[in-house]
Design a protein around this motif. Structure first.
Motif, PDB file in Angstrom:
ATOM      1  N   GLY A   1      15.211 -36.350  33.188  1.00  0.00           N
ATOM      2  CA  GLY A   1      14.264 -36.337  33.979  1.00  0.00           C
ATOM      3  C   GLY A   1      15.101 -36.576  35.364  1.00  0.00           C
ATOM      4  N   ASP A   2      15.343 -37.205  36.353  1.00  0.00           N
ATOM      5  CA  ASP A   2      15.965 -37.494  37.231  1.00  0.00           C
ATOM      6  C   ASP A   2      17.431 -37.873  37.379  1.00  0.00           C
ATOM      7  OD1 ASP A   2      16.115 -40.532  35.803  1.00  0.00           O
ATOM      8  OD2 ASP A   2      15.444 -41.512  37.534  1.00  0.00           O
ATOM      9  N   GLY A   3      17.590 -37.945  36.143  1.00  0.00           N
ATOM     10  CA  GLY A   3      19.308 -37.275  36.219  1.00  0.00           C
ATOM     11  C   GLY A   3      19.687 -37.204  34.427  1.00  0.00           C
ATOM     12  N   PHE A   4      21.139 -37.901  34.378  1.00  0.00           N
ATOM     13  CA  PHE A   4      21.628 -37.777  32.959  1.00  0.00           C
ATOM     14  C   PHE A   4      22.311 -39.169  32.780  1.00  0.00           C
ATOM     15  CE2 PHE A   4      23.744 -33.975  34.859  1.00  0.00           C
ATOM     16  CZ  PHE A   4      22.384 -32.102  34.470  1.00  0.00           C
ATOM     17  N   TYR A   5      21.684 -39.225  31.813  1.00  0.00           N
ATOM     18  CA  TYR A   5      21.532 -40.368  30.597  1.00  0.00           C
ATOM     19  C   TYR A   5      22.543 -40.742  29.878  1.00  0.00           C
ATOM     20  CZ  TYR A   5      21.786 -45.138  27.886  1.00  0.00           C
ATOM     21  OH  TYR A   5      21.142 -45.938  27.040  1.00  0.00           O
ATOM     22  N   ASP A   6      24.297 -41.571  30.102  1.00  0.00           N
ATOM     23  CA  ASP A   6      25.011 -41.360  29.028  1.00  0.00           C
ATOM     24  C   ASP A   6      24.713 -43.068  28.579  1.00  0.00           C
ATOM     25  OD1 ASP A   6      27.598 -42.019  27.535  1.00  0.00           O
ATOM     26  OD2 ASP A   6      28.683 -41.366  29.998  1.00  0.00           O
ATOM     27  N   PRO A   7      24.734 -42.557  26.936  1.00  0.00           N
ATOM     28  CA  PRO A   7      24.422 -43.756  26.131  1.00  0.00           C
ATOM     29  C   PRO A   7      25.654 -44.342  25.670  1.00  0.00           C
ATOM     30  CG  PRO A   7      24.546 -41.854  24.310  1.00  0.00           C
ATOM     31  CD  PRO A   7      24.992 -40.966  26.429  1.00  0.00           C
ATOM     32  N   ASN A   8      26.903 -43.846  26.016  1.00  0.00           N
ATOM     33  CA  ASN A   8      28.187 -44.883  26.144  1.00  0.00           C
ATOM     34  C   ASN A   8      28.024 -46.053  27.076  1.00  0.00           C
ATOM     35  OD1 ASN A   8      28.914 -44.019  23.658  1.00  0.00           O
ATOM     36  ND2 ASN A   8      29.792 -41.917  25.004  1.00  0.00           N
ATOM     37  N   THR A   9      27.785 -45.203  28.171  1.00  0.00           N
ATOM     38  CA  THR A   9      28.160 -46.718  29.571  1.00  0.00           C
ATOM     39  C   THR A   9      26.570 -47.511  30.530  1.00  0.00           C
ATOM     40  OG1 THR A   9      27.180 -44.847  31.375  1.00  0.00           O
ATOM     41  CG2 THR A   9      29.707 -45.323  30.407  1.00  0.00           C
ATOM     42  N   ARG A  10      25.456 -46.940  29.086  1.00  0.00           N
ATOM     43  CA  ARG A  10      24.052 -46.990  29.613  1.00  0.00           C
ATOM     44  C   ARG A  10      23.546 -47.207  31.610  1.00  0.00           C
ATOM     45  NH1 ARG A  10      20.643 -49.873  24.959  1.00  0.00           N
ATOM     46  NH2 ARG A  10      22.308 -49.901  23.703  1.00  0.00           N
ATOM     47  N   VAL A  11      24.722 -45.451  31.436  1.00  0.00           N
ATOM     48  CA  VAL A  11      24.230 -45.550  33.022  1.00  0.00           C
ATOM     49  C   VAL A  11      23.403 -44.290  33.583  1.00  0.00           C
ATOM     50  CG1 VAL A  11      25.276 -45.216  34.660  1.00  0.00           C
ATOM     51  CG2 VAL A  11      26.658 -47.461  33.900  1.00  0.00           C
ATOM     52  N   VAL A  12      22.587 -43.929  34.537  1.00  0.00           N
ATOM     53  CA  VAL A  12      21.144 -43.221  34.458  1.00  0.00           C
ATOM     54  C   VAL A  12      22.228 -42.231  36.578  1.00  0.00           C
ATOM     55  CG1 VAL A  12      19.661 -41.803  35.837  1.00  0.00           C
ATOM     56  CG2 VAL A  12      19.696 -43.026  33.684  1.00  0.00           C
ATOM     57  N   THR A  13      23.098 -41.363  36.291  1.00  0.00           N
ATOM     58  CA  THR A  13      22.846 -40.633  37.512  1.00  0.00           C
ATOM     59  C   THR A  13      22.339 -39.649  37.813  1.00  0.00           C
ATOM     60  OG1 THR A  13      24.916 -39.753  36.075  1.00  0.00           O
ATOM     61  CG2 THR A  13      25.420 -41.101  37.102  1.00  0.00           C
ATOM     62  N   SER A  14      22.338 -39.380  39.305  1.00  0.00           N
ATOM     63  CA  SER A  14      22.155 -38.475  39.872  1.00  0.00           C
ATOM     64  C   SER A  14      21.544 -36.905  38.533  1.00  0.00           C
ATOM     65  CB  SER A  14      21.783 -38.145  41.235  1.00  0.00           C
ATOM     66  OG  SER A  14      22.934 -37.614  41.681  1.00  0.00           O
ATOM     67  N   HIS A  15      21.234 -35.814  39.348  1.00  0.00           N
ATOM     68  CA  HIS A  15      21.589 -34.380  38.778  1.00  0.00           C
ATOM     69  C   HIS A  15      23.349 -33.771  39.696  1.00  0.00           C
ATOM     70  CE1 HIS A  15      17.429 -34.077  36.977  1.00  0.00           C
ATOM     71  NE2 HIS A  15      17.799 -34.513  35.686  1.00  0.00           N
ATOM     72  N   THR A  16      23.467 -34.915  40.594  1.00  0.00           N
ATOM     73  CA  THR A  16      24.261 -34.550  41.293  1.00  0.00           C
ATOM     74  C   THR A  16      25.836 -35.318  40.790  1.00  0.00           C
ATOM     75  OG1 THR A  16      23.314 -35.499  43.251  1.00  0.00           O
ATOM     76  CG2 THR A  16      23.084 -33.282  43.186  1.00  0.00           C
ATOM     77  N   GLY A  17      25.658 -36.418  40.426  1.00  0.00           N
ATOM     78  CA  GLY A  17      26.218 -37.743  40.017  1.00  0.00           C
ATOM     79  C   GLY A  17      26.235 -38.639  40.414  1.00  0.00           C
ATOM     80  N   ARG A  18      25.638 -38.494  41.336  1.00  0.00           N
ATOM     81  CA  ARG A  18      25.459 -40.396  41.984  1.00  0.00           C
ATOM     82  C   ARG A  18      24.316 -41.073  41.236  1.00  0.00           C
ATOM     83  NH1 ARG A  18      20.807 -41.972  44.680  1.00  0.00           N
ATOM     84  NH2 ARG A  18      19.927 -40.163  44.549  1.00  0.00           N
ATOM     85  N   PHE A  19      25.106 -42.979  41.192  1.00  0.00           N
ATOM     86  CA  PHE A  19      24.975 -43.518  40.146  1.00  0.00           C
ATOM     87  C   PHE A  19      23.730 -43.281  40.160  1.00  0.00           C
ATOM     88  CE2 PHE A  19      23.663 -48.158  40.147  1.00  0.00           C
ATOM     89  CZ  PHE A  19      24.380 -48.279  38.577  1.00  0.00           C
ATOM     90  N   LEU A  20      22.175 -43.864  39.508  1.00  0.00           N
ATOM     91  CA  LEU A  20      20.986 -44.271  40.127  1.00  0.00           C
ATOM     92  C   LEU A  20      20.195 -45.743  39.047  1.00  0.00           C
ATOM     93  CD1 LEU A  20      18.932 -41.231  38.999  1.00  0.00           C
ATOM     94  CD2 LEU A  20      19.393 -42.024  40.809  1.00  0.00           C
ATOM     95  N   ARG A  21      20.967 -46.037  38.212  1.00  0.00           N
ATOM     96  CA  ARG A  21      20.199 -47.274  37.518  1.00  0.00           C
ATOM     97  C   ARG A  21      21.369 -47.433  36.335  1.00  0.00           C
ATOM     98  NH1 ARG A  21      16.654 -43.778  36.875  1.00  0.00           N
ATOM     99  NH2 ARG A  21      15.825 -43.103  34.842  1.00  0.00           N
ATOM    100  N   ASN A  22      21.490 -48.595  35.350  1.00  0.00           N
ATOM    101  CA  ASN A  22      21.321 -48.769  34.307  1.00  0.00           C
ATOM    102  C   ASN A  22      20.351 -49.245  33.505  1.00  0.00           C
ATOM    103  OD1 ASN A  22      24.355 -50.093  35.150  1.00  0.00           O
ATOM    104  ND2 ASN A  22      23.871 -51.611  35.900  1.00  0.00           N
ATOM    105  N   ALA A  23      20.587 -48.298  32.791  1.00  0.00           N
ATOM    106  CA  ALA A  23      19.371 -48.252  31.473  1.00  0.00           C
ATOM    107  C   ALA A  23      18.252 -49.896  31.476  1.00  0.00           C
ATOM    108  CB  ALA A  23      19.876 -48.072  30.137  1.00  0.00           C
ATOM    109  N   ARG A  24      17.301 -50.326  31.759  1.00  0.00           N
ATOM    110  CA  ARG A  24      16.641 -51.231  31.667  1.00  0.00           C
ATOM    111  C   ARG A  24      16.503 -51.860  30.460  1.00  0.00           C
ATOM    112  NH1 ARG A  24      15.000 -47.704  34.839  1.00  0.00           N
ATOM    113  NH2 ARG A  24      13.695 -47.501  36.661  1.00  0.00           N
ATOM    114  N   LYS A  25      16.096 -52.835  30.078  1.00  0.00           N
ATOM    115  CA  LYS A  25      15.875 -53.788  28.387  1.00  0.00           C
ATOM    116  C   LYS A  25      14.489 -53.172  28.415  1.00  0.00           C
ATOM    117  CE  LYS A  25      19.660 -55.634  28.083  1.00  0.00           C
ATOM    118  NZ  LYS A  25      20.379 -54.694  27.143  1.00  0.00           N
ATOM    119  N   THR A  26      13.550 -53.482  29.110  1.00  0.00           N
ATOM    120  CA  THR A  26      12.279 -52.323  29.257  1.00  0.00           C
ATOM    121  C   THR A  26      11.568 -51.755  30.538  1.00  0.00           C
ATOM    122  OG1 THR A  26      11.429 -55.068  30.376  1.00  0.00           O
ATOM    123  CG2 THR A  26      11.748 -55.460  28.265  1.00  0.00           C
TER     124      THR A  26
END
Length: 194
Positions: A124-149
């Motif tokens: 939705g707000d970006g792309f999620y890589d399940p290997n690194t557990r990182v969400v980046t924006s659709h333009t490639g900017r770091f948004l966040r690490n996947a949260r636990k809850t």
């Protein structure tokens, strides 16, 4: 004026935001409007990075009356909401522009849909890589690490017709939610061209 990763430009009084101004959060969400004594106060608009916006009348930092508009122009209505009502499952863009011709599926409200990087999910707000557990924006900017809850969060970029457009609260992790519900890059070989 810059504060904890946020920035402000506009009127001040006694070192606090006052008058008209523009406050930008570290998430790139931007407030434009009236401020008083360091708080949103009066008429103002929150512009979200995905293109959606919330226009409201604010009182001492709290929205008293407002309206939310999705990035595609769909305006949320608290009552008489006739969108995604179980009978009409079209995307908002299909309601506005008509259905695509037979054989041309519309997978998301965007057409053509975003190209998802290999092995990743469009959350939705970006792309999620399940290997690194990182969400980046659709333009490639770091948004966040996947949260636990998670607490309830509206995912305005997911297809509104999908009943899973609000993330569950409780013990589900963001990783599990994304893997279970979001669109994934094609990763299957379906034919070999000889």
């Amino acid at each position: 004026m810059e504060l904890i990763g946020s920035s402000y430009s506009g009127g001040t009084k006694d070192g606090r935001m006052d008058g008209k101004g523009e406050y930008t959060f570290p998430t790139a969400t931007k407030y434009e409007g009236e401020v008083k004594d360091g708080m949103f106060h009066g008429k103002g608009v929150l512009h979200f990075p995905n293109g959606s916006k919330y226009e409201a009348t604010w009182e001492n930092g709290k929205a008293k009356q407002g309206s939310f508009t999705f990035a595609d122009g769909l305006q949320y209505q608290e009552t008489d909401w006739d969108y995604c009502d179980g009978y009409d499952r079209r995307f908002y863009s299909e309601r506005c522009n008509g259905l695509r011709p037979a054989g041309e599926s519309q997978l998301t409200d965007r057409h053509p849909p975003r190209v998802i990087p290999d092995g990743c999910y469009d959350c939705g707000d970006g792309f999620y890589d399940p290997n690194t557990r990182v969400v980046t924006s659709h333009t490639g900017r770091f948004l966040r690490n996947a949260r636990k809850t998670l607490k309830m969060r509206l995912r305005s970029q997911l297809p509104p017709r999908d009943t899973k457009d609000v993330r569950p609260a409780g013990d589900d992790s963001e990783h599990e939610w994304i893997v279970r519900t979001c669109r994934k890059a094609w990763d299957e070989v379906v034919a070999i061209d000889l």
